[in-house]
Structure formats: C-alpha cells, structure tokens
Design a protein around this motif. Structure first.
Motif, PDB file in Angstrom:
ATOM      1  N   THR A  33       0.836  -1.207   0.000  1.00 37.04           N
ATOM      2  CA  THR A  33       0.000   0.000   0.000  1.00 37.04           C
ATOM      3  C   THR A  33       0.866   1.250   0.000  1.00 37.04           C
ATOM      4  OG1 THR A  33      -1.717  -1.193   1.203  1.00 37.04           O
ATOM      5  CG2 THR A  33      -1.845   1.209   1.229  1.00 37.04           C
ATOM      6  N   LEU A  34       1.907   1.260   0.786  1.00 33.53           N
ATOM      7  CA  LEU A  34       2.823   2.402   0.830  1.00 33.53           C
ATOM      8  C   LEU A  34       3.492   2.619  -0.522  1.00 33.53           C
ATOM      9  CD1 LEU A  34       4.184   4.577   2.572  1.00 33.53           C
ATOM     10  CD2 LEU A  34       5.956   2.898   3.077  1.00 33.53           C
ATOM     11  N   LEU A  35       3.900   1.552  -1.191  1.00 35.23           N
ATOM     12  CA  LEU A  35       4.518   1.678  -2.513  1.00 35.23           C
ATOM     13  C   LEU A  35       3.518   2.176  -3.551  1.00 35.23           C
ATOM     14  CD1 LEU A  35       6.775  -1.500  -2.606  1.00 35.23           C
ATOM     15  CD2 LEU A  35       7.494   0.879  -2.328  1.00 35.23           C
ATOM     16  N   ALA A  36       2.261   1.737  -3.472  1.00 37.79           N
ATOM     17  CA  ALA A  36       1.232   2.204  -4.412  1.00 37.79           C
ATOM     18  C   ALA A  36       0.966   3.696  -4.231  1.00 37.79           C
ATOM     19  CB  ALA A  36      -0.051   1.408  -4.227  1.00 37.79           C
ATOM     20  N   VAL A  37       0.890   4.155  -3.001  1.00 38.81           N
ATOM     21  CA  VAL A  37       0.683   5.583  -2.740  1.00 38.81           C
ATOM     22  C   VAL A  37       1.888   6.386  -3.223  1.00 38.81           C
ATOM     23  CG1 VAL A  37       0.438   7.314  -0.913  1.00 38.81           C
ATOM     24  CG2 VAL A  37      -0.950   5.246  -0.860  1.00 38.81           C
ATOM     25  N   LEU A  40       1.680   6.786  -6.984  1.00 37.50           N
ATOM     26  CA  LEU A  40       0.703   7.817  -7.367  1.00 37.50           C
ATOM     27  C   LEU A  40       1.260   9.215  -7.175  1.00 37.50           C
ATOM     28  CD1 LEU A  40      -2.665   6.378  -6.017  1.00 37.50           C
ATOM     29  CD2 LEU A  40      -2.064   6.839  -8.388  1.00 37.50           C
ATOM     30  N   VAL A  41       1.965   9.429  -6.085  1.00 34.23           N
ATOM     31  CA  VAL A  41       2.553  10.752  -5.830  1.00 34.23           C
ATOM     32  C   VAL A  41       3.618  11.061  -6.880  1.00 34.23           C
ATOM     33  CG1 VAL A  41       3.969  12.062  -4.209  1.00 34.23           C
ATOM     34  CG2 VAL A  41       2.016  10.766  -3.374  1.00 34.23           C
ATOM     35  N   VAL A  45       3.603  14.142  -9.620  1.00 33.54           N
ATOM     36  CA  VAL A  45       4.708  15.092  -9.732  1.00 33.54           C
ATOM     37  C   VAL A  45       5.227  15.151 -11.167  1.00 33.54           C
ATOM     38  CG1 VAL A  45       7.118  15.487  -9.041  1.00 33.54           C
ATOM     39  CG2 VAL A  45       5.392  14.987  -7.311  1.00 33.54           C
ATOM     40  N   LEU A  46       5.236  14.024 -11.859  1.00 31.42           N
ATOM     41  CA  LEU A  46       5.709  13.984 -13.239  1.00 31.42           C
ATOM     42  C   LEU A  46       4.677  14.500 -14.233  1.00 31.42           C
ATOM     43  CD1 LEU A  46       7.606  10.581 -13.232  1.00 31.42           C
ATOM     44  CD2 LEU A  46       8.566  12.888 -13.122  1.00 31.42           C
ATOM     45  N   GLY A  47       3.477  14.846 -13.773  1.00 31.61           N
ATOM     46  CA  GLY A  47       2.469  15.457 -14.640  1.00 31.61           C
ATOM     47  C   GLY A  47       1.529  14.494 -15.314  1.00 31.61           C
ATOM     48  N   ALA A  48       1.420  13.286 -14.819  1.00 38.81           N
ATOM     49  CA  ALA A  48       0.534  12.303 -15.450  1.00 38.81           C
ATOM     50  C   ALA A  48      -0.940  12.682 -15.333  1.00 38.81           C
ATOM     51  CB  ALA A  48       0.765  10.925 -14.834  1.00 38.81           C
ATOM     52  N   PHE A  49      -1.293  13.498 -14.361  1.00 45.11           N
ATOM     53  CA  PHE A  49      -2.697  13.848 -14.146  1.00 45.11           C
ATOM     54  C   PHE A  49      -2.992  15.305 -14.498  1.00 45.11           C
ATOM     55  CE2 PHE A  49      -1.631  10.645 -10.810  1.00 45.11           C
ATOM     56  CZ  PHE A  49      -2.224   9.580 -11.454  1.00 45.11           C
TER      57      PHE A  49
END
Length: 178
Positions: A33-37, A40-41, A45-49
């Motif tokens: 879960t920590l790796l998945a979060v 996402l972060v 930061v890289l602009g995927a969203f």
C-alpha cells in the motif's frame, strides 16, 4: 517478578498480540500500500494527471508555444492558447489553421484577437488570419469557448501556422470525460 523482555505471549493480558510470523502478511500488505501511494505521488509530480499540456516548436525565427487542455468535460470552459515569440518584429498578418474535427469540440466559440478574416478551406481546416500589434515581437492568440456535449472519447487536432513563408504544424489531442 518477571522482566518484560522475558515475558511470553501467553503471559500477556492483551488478546490481540500476535507473533512476528503471523503478522508477516499484514506487513507485506502495508508495504504494498505504501509503494502504491508513493507511485501515485510520483506520477502526479511527473504530470501524469495534468489537465493542460504545453507543447512548442521552433520554425524559422519564430518560437511557438501552444497550451491546450488534455482532458475536458462537456460544458466546461475550454481554451487553446497560441503564443508566438520572435527576436524580430512579427509580420503584418499570421495565419492560424485548425482542423474542423477539433473545432467541433468548441461551443460559443471566439478568437482573440479578432481575426481579420476567417475561411473554411477544402482540406477540412478553418483558417484564421490575425494581425499582431505593429512592430511587436510577441503575440498571443486565444481560441475560447465551452466544450460541446458531442460524445467522442478524444478529439485530435492539428494547429497550423503560416507567417512570412514560415510554416509549422503542431498536433494536439484532448480527451473527453463524462
């Protein structure tokens, strides 16, 4: 009296204490879960969203920057921004072309600065001839409106620019979400 380090699990007054071996699955789930979060972060930061994209091109002595929405919802305001920079003064007129399929994305469409002329060409594009300020080395043209409710998953467009014999083409793409 017994030392706490000598205590055994069976001696505990707490029922939920478990051994290290039985807690291994929970620790792995917590790490996943920590790796998945964290993923996402990093993607954010890289602009995927990002909802807007900026692309540029150099053509002759013109530096062209285009900012357009990458994701839009029907009824929301939409803006396509074209910025031109040149070390020399811009020509008297600049022709901007946009394909009709991408223009169908707009409702209540307007262009700033107001075009000197507009023409539908036979190749499926619409041409807008705009006049920059006299002697200016910079210009911004804005295509503004609301996103139409016609449903297509994405709208692909090609923005063309012609100024003093210099031609450029920039491909753009906007996804629609319900």
């Amino acid at each position: 009296m017994q030392n706490i380090f000598q205590a055994d699990i069976q001696d505990s007054t707490l029922d939920d204490i478990t051994s290290e071996e039985s807690n291994r699955g929970r620790r792995r789930l917590r790490l996943a879960t920590l790796l998945a979060v964290a993923a996402l972060v990093i993607a954010a930061v890289l602009g995927a969203f990002d909802q807007k994209k900026t692309t540029g091109q150099r053509a002759g002595n013109l530096d062209i920057q285009v900012e357009y929405p990458s994701v839009i919802r029907a009824g929301n305001e939409i803006q396509l921004r074209v910025a031109l920079n040149s070390p020399e003064p811009l020509p008297e007129t600049v022709k901007l072309t946009l394909n009709e399929d991408y223009l169908m994305l707009f409702e209540d469409f307007s262009v700033f600065p107001e075009p000197e002329s507009e023409a539908a060409r036979g190749d499926g594009t619409v041409e807008f001839e705009v006049a920059p300020a006299s002697g200016a080395g910079q210009m911004v043209a804005i295509f503004h409106g609301r996103a139409s409710d016609q449903w297509a998953p994405k709208s692909e467009g090609a923005l063309g620019l012609t100024a003093d014999g210099t031609q450029a083409r920039i491909d753009i793409e906007t996804w629609r979400i319900p």
